[in-house]
Write a protein that holds these residues in place. Structure first.
Motif, PDB file in Angstrom:
ATOM      1  N   LEU A   1      12.302   3.303  -6.657  1.00  0.00           N
ATOM      2  CA  LEU A   1      11.749   2.013  -7.084  1.00  0.00           C
ATOM      3  C   LEU A   1      12.846   1.060  -7.554  1.00  0.00           C
ATOM      4  O   LEU A   1      12.767  -0.144  -7.318  1.00  0.00           O
ATOM      5  CB  LEU A   1      10.718   2.225  -8.198  1.00  0.00           C
ATOM      6  CG  LEU A   1       9.343   2.669  -7.711  1.00  0.00           C
ATOM      7  CD1 LEU A   1       8.556   3.364  -8.818  1.00  0.00           C
ATOM      8  CD2 LEU A   1       8.549   1.481  -7.169  1.00  0.00           C
ATOM      9  N   GLU A   2      13.874   1.593  -8.197  1.00  0.00           N
ATOM     10  CA  GLU A   2      14.982   0.750  -8.670  1.00  0.00           C
ATOM     11  C   GLU A   2      15.558  -0.052  -7.509  1.00  0.00           C
ATOM     12  O   GLU A   2      15.932  -1.205  -7.654  1.00  0.00           O
ATOM     13  CB  GLU A   2      16.105   1.595  -9.277  1.00  0.00           C
ATOM     14  CG  GLU A   2      15.788   2.194 -10.614  1.00  0.00           C
ATOM     15  CD  GLU A   2      16.203   1.315 -11.798  1.00  0.00           C
ATOM     16  OE1 GLU A   2      17.322   0.793 -11.791  1.00  0.00           O
ATOM     17  OE2 GLU A   2      15.386   1.157 -12.710  1.00  0.00           O
ATOM     18  N   GLY A   3      15.641   0.607  -6.352  1.00  0.00           N
ATOM     19  CA  GLY A   3      16.202  -0.069  -5.192  1.00  0.00           C
ATOM     20  C   GLY A   3      15.241  -1.036  -4.527  1.00  0.00           C
ATOM     21  O   GLY A   3      15.620  -1.799  -3.638  1.00  0.00           O
TER      22      GLY A   3
ATOM     23  N   VAL B   1      13.402  -0.178 -13.912  1.00  0.00           N
ATOM     24  CA  VAL B   1      12.044   0.377 -14.051  1.00  0.00           C
ATOM     25  C   VAL B   1      11.564   0.213 -15.491  1.00  0.00           C
ATOM     26  O   VAL B   1      10.396  -0.117 -15.735  1.00  0.00           O
ATOM     27  CB  VAL B   1      12.014   1.865 -13.612  1.00  0.00           C
ATOM     28  CG1 VAL B   1      10.714   2.542 -14.025  1.00  0.00           C
ATOM     29  CG2 VAL B   1      12.199   1.970 -12.094  1.00  0.00           C
ATOM     30  N   ALA B   2      12.468   0.402 -16.444  1.00  0.00           N
ATOM     31  CA  ALA B   2      12.088   0.251 -17.853  1.00  0.00           C
ATOM     32  C   ALA B   2      11.682  -1.199 -18.152  1.00  0.00           C
ATOM     33  O   ALA B   2      10.720  -1.442 -18.896  1.00  0.00           O
ATOM     34  CB  ALA B   2      13.237   0.689 -18.759  1.00  0.00           C
TER      35      ALA B   2
ATOM     36  N   ARG C   1       0.847  -1.214   0.000  1.00  0.00           N
ATOM     37  CA  ARG C   1       0.000   0.000   0.000  1.00  0.00           C
ATOM     38  C   ARG C   1       0.873   1.251   0.000  1.00  0.00           C
ATOM     39  O   ARG C   1       0.558   2.243  -0.658  1.00  0.00           O
ATOM     40  CB  ARG C   1      -0.893   0.016   1.233  1.00  0.00           C
ATOM     41  CG  ARG C   1      -2.051  -0.947   1.159  1.00  0.00           C
ATOM     42  CD  ARG C   1      -2.914  -0.791   2.405  1.00  0.00           C
ATOM     43  NE  ARG C   1      -4.056  -1.664   2.379  1.00  0.00           N
ATOM     44  CZ  ARG C   1      -4.417  -2.456   3.395  1.00  0.00           C
ATOM     45  NH1 ARG C   1      -3.727  -2.469   4.516  1.00  0.00           N
ATOM     46  NH2 ARG C   1      -5.492  -3.214   3.291  1.00  0.00           N
ATOM     47  N   ALA C   2       1.962   1.203   0.764  1.00  0.00           N
ATOM     48  CA  ALA C   2       2.848   2.369   0.847  1.00  0.00           C
ATOM     49  C   ALA C   2       3.452   2.678  -0.522  1.00  0.00           C
ATOM     50  O   ALA C   2       3.518   3.845  -0.943  1.00  0.00           O
ATOM     51  CB  ALA C   2       3.946   2.116   1.883  1.00  0.00           C
ATOM     52  N   TRP C   3       3.868   1.646  -1.243  1.00  0.00           N
ATOM     53  CA  TRP C   3       4.450   1.878  -2.575  1.00  0.00           C
ATOM     54  C   TRP C   3       3.407   2.348  -3.574  1.00  0.00           C
ATOM     55  O   TRP C   3       3.715   3.106  -4.502  1.00  0.00           O
ATOM     56  CB  TRP C   3       5.210   0.637  -3.053  1.00  0.00           C
ATOM     57  CG  TRP C   3       6.552   0.584  -2.383  1.00  0.00           C
ATOM     58  CD1 TRP C   3       6.905  -0.185  -1.312  1.00  0.00           C
ATOM     59  CD2 TRP C   3       7.699   1.392  -2.688  1.00  0.00           C
ATOM     60  NE1 TRP C   3       8.199   0.091  -0.945  1.00  0.00           N
ATOM     61  CE2 TRP C   3       8.713   1.055  -1.771  1.00  0.00           C
ATOM     62  CE3 TRP C   3       7.963   2.361  -3.648  1.00  0.00           C
ATOM     63  CZ2 TRP C   3       9.976   1.651  -1.792  1.00  0.00           C
ATOM     64  CZ3 TRP C   3       9.219   2.967  -3.675  1.00  0.00           C
ATOM     65  CH2 TRP C   3      10.204   2.611  -2.753  1.00  0.00           C
ATOM     66  N   ILE C   4       2.168   1.920  -3.382  1.00  0.00           N
ATOM     67  CA  ILE C   4       1.098   2.443  -4.254  1.00  0.00           C
ATOM     68  C   ILE C   4       0.981   3.961  -4.066  1.00  0.00           C
ATOM     69  O   ILE C   4       0.745   4.701  -5.029  1.00  0.00           O
ATOM     70  CB  ILE C   4      -0.247   1.718  -3.974  1.00  0.00           C
ATOM     71  CG1 ILE C   4      -0.169   0.277  -4.506  1.00  0.00           C
ATOM     72  CG2 ILE C   4      -1.417   2.469  -4.621  1.00  0.00           C
ATOM     73  CD1 ILE C   4      -1.363  -0.606  -4.159  1.00  0.00           C
ATOM     74  N   GLU C   5       1.207   4.429  -2.843  1.00  0.00           N
ATOM     75  CA  GLU C   5       1.187   5.891  -2.613  1.00  0.00           C
ATOM     76  C   GLU C   5       2.294   6.581  -3.418  1.00  0.00           C
ATOM     77  O   GLU C   5       2.086   7.648  -3.998  1.00  0.00           O
ATOM     78  CB  GLU C   5       1.363   6.202  -1.124  1.00  0.00           C
ATOM     79  CG  GLU C   5       0.199   5.774  -0.252  1.00  0.00           C
ATOM     80  CD  GLU C   5      -1.072   6.551  -0.570  1.00  0.00           C
ATOM     81  OE1 GLU C   5      -0.989   7.753  -0.849  1.00  0.00           O
ATOM     82  OE2 GLU C   5      -2.151   5.926  -0.555  1.00  0.00           O
ATOM     83  N   VAL C   6       3.483   5.981  -3.417  1.00  0.00           N
ATOM     84  CA  VAL C   6       4.596   6.565  -4.191  1.00  0.00           C
ATOM     85  C   VAL C   6       4.214   6.621  -5.673  1.00  0.00           C
ATOM     86  O   VAL C   6       4.424   7.632  -6.364  1.00  0.00           O
ATOM     87  CB  VAL C   6       5.889   5.737  -3.991  1.00  0.00           C
ATOM     88  CG1 VAL C   6       7.016   6.245  -4.902  1.00  0.00           C
ATOM     89  CG2 VAL C   6       6.320   5.760  -2.521  1.00  0.00           C
ATOM     90  N   ILE C   7       3.627   5.529  -6.149  1.00  0.00           N
ATOM     91  CA  ILE C   7       3.256   5.449  -7.571  1.00  0.00           C
ATOM     92  C   ILE C   7       2.131   6.433  -7.892  1.00  0.00           C
ATOM     93  O   ILE C   7       2.121   7.052  -8.968  1.00  0.00           O
ATOM     94  CB  ILE C   7       2.880   3.991  -7.912  1.00  0.00           C
ATOM     95  CG1 ILE C   7       4.161   3.141  -7.881  1.00  0.00           C
ATOM     96  CG2 ILE C   7       2.186   3.885  -9.254  1.00  0.00           C
ATOM     97  CD1 ILE C   7       3.932   1.685  -7.679  1.00  0.00           C
TER      98      ILE C   7
END
Ligand SMILES: N[C@@H](CCC(=O)N[C@@H](CS)C(=O)NCC(=O)O)C(=O)O
Length: 226
Positions: free
Chosen positions: A131-133, A178-179, A92-98
């Motif tokens: 995100l890469e990390g 990411v690509a 959920r936290a990463w969805i916020e970043v996205i």
């Protein structure tokens, strides 16, 4: 006969997140389009923020894409959120970043100057660096298993790639992981089927409009769509 009706708008990335979840689960649903520039009364009555998506579930109404996708995830297999509460919270936290990255993509689409466009690209690239990390080995956010993070990210990736196709801005430069993730998401059948067949034309028409002078004033802006 389905009891699910998704209230939609053709270019909306938040609606698309719900569509991807519905398609991943093979659920039946009806679609009702609204004109966001001329919202009907029935829609304003059921959508507190005047936003799509809205999901009608029988005579009940859900709004907010994150709520809708989590509801869908709870009522039908396969589960797209992790079962473990901590892992679920992390997703959920990463969805916020996205979601913040999706706002950057929108700012790029409506940028009024080259400076604004560059600032939007830099802002989304900062999220890419984080995100890469974080991205697991494998195709998706959490390796081989498609998750709600992927469903949230796909509409952002599409829009950034469509912008990149119109005018190469190097949005994905120096973010090879990411690509790769973008490529896997854009090839996913649920993602491909989550938009209308002529979505790129609709997107280009939107970009061509008065709201996107960055793309409009550049003589080469038509790029691959010329
Ligand atoms: N936080 C909302 C955002 C939804 C949203 O912003 N939808 C846009 C369309 S993409 C909308 O309905 N805007 C209303 C308007 O343009 O008046 C969600 O995740 O569902």
């Amino acid at each position: 006969m389905t009891n699910l009706t998704l209230v939609s708008f053709n270019l909306c990335p938040y609606v698309q997140r719900s569509v991807i979840a519905l398609k991943e689960k093979g659920m039946d649903y009806a679609v009702e389009y609204v004109d966001l520039y001329d919202k009907p009364d029935w829609f304003l009555q059921i959508s507190p923020f005047g936003n799509v998506p809205v999901l009608k579930v029988g005579d009940q109404v859900l709004f907010e894409s994150a709520v809708i996708t989590e509801y869908l995830d709870e009522i039908a297999a396969p589960r797209l959120h992790p079962e473990d509460p901590l892992q679920k919270a992390i997703h959920r936290a990463w969805i916020e970043v996205i979601s913040a990255g999706l706002v950057d993509a929108y700012k790029l689409m409506i940028a009024n100057s080259e400076e604004e466009a560059i600032a939007a690209v830099h802002s989304v690239q900062e999220k890419f660096t984080r995100l890469e990390g974080r991205l697991a080995d494998g195709e998706y956010f959490a390796s081989e298993k498609f998750s709600l993070v992927d469903a949230a990210a796909a509409p952002m990736m599409q829009r950034l790639q469509w912008c990149e196709d119109i005018k190469p801005l190097g949005i994905f430069d120096n973010h090879s992981r990411v690509a790769q993730w973008r490529d896997a998401l854009l090839a996913r059948p649920s993602v491909i089927d989550s938009v209308l067949p002529d979505i790129v034309d609709i997107f280009v028409e939107y970009i061509k409009g008065n709201r996107s002078p960055v793309f409009k004033t550049d003589p080469t802006w038509l790029g691959t769509f010329a």
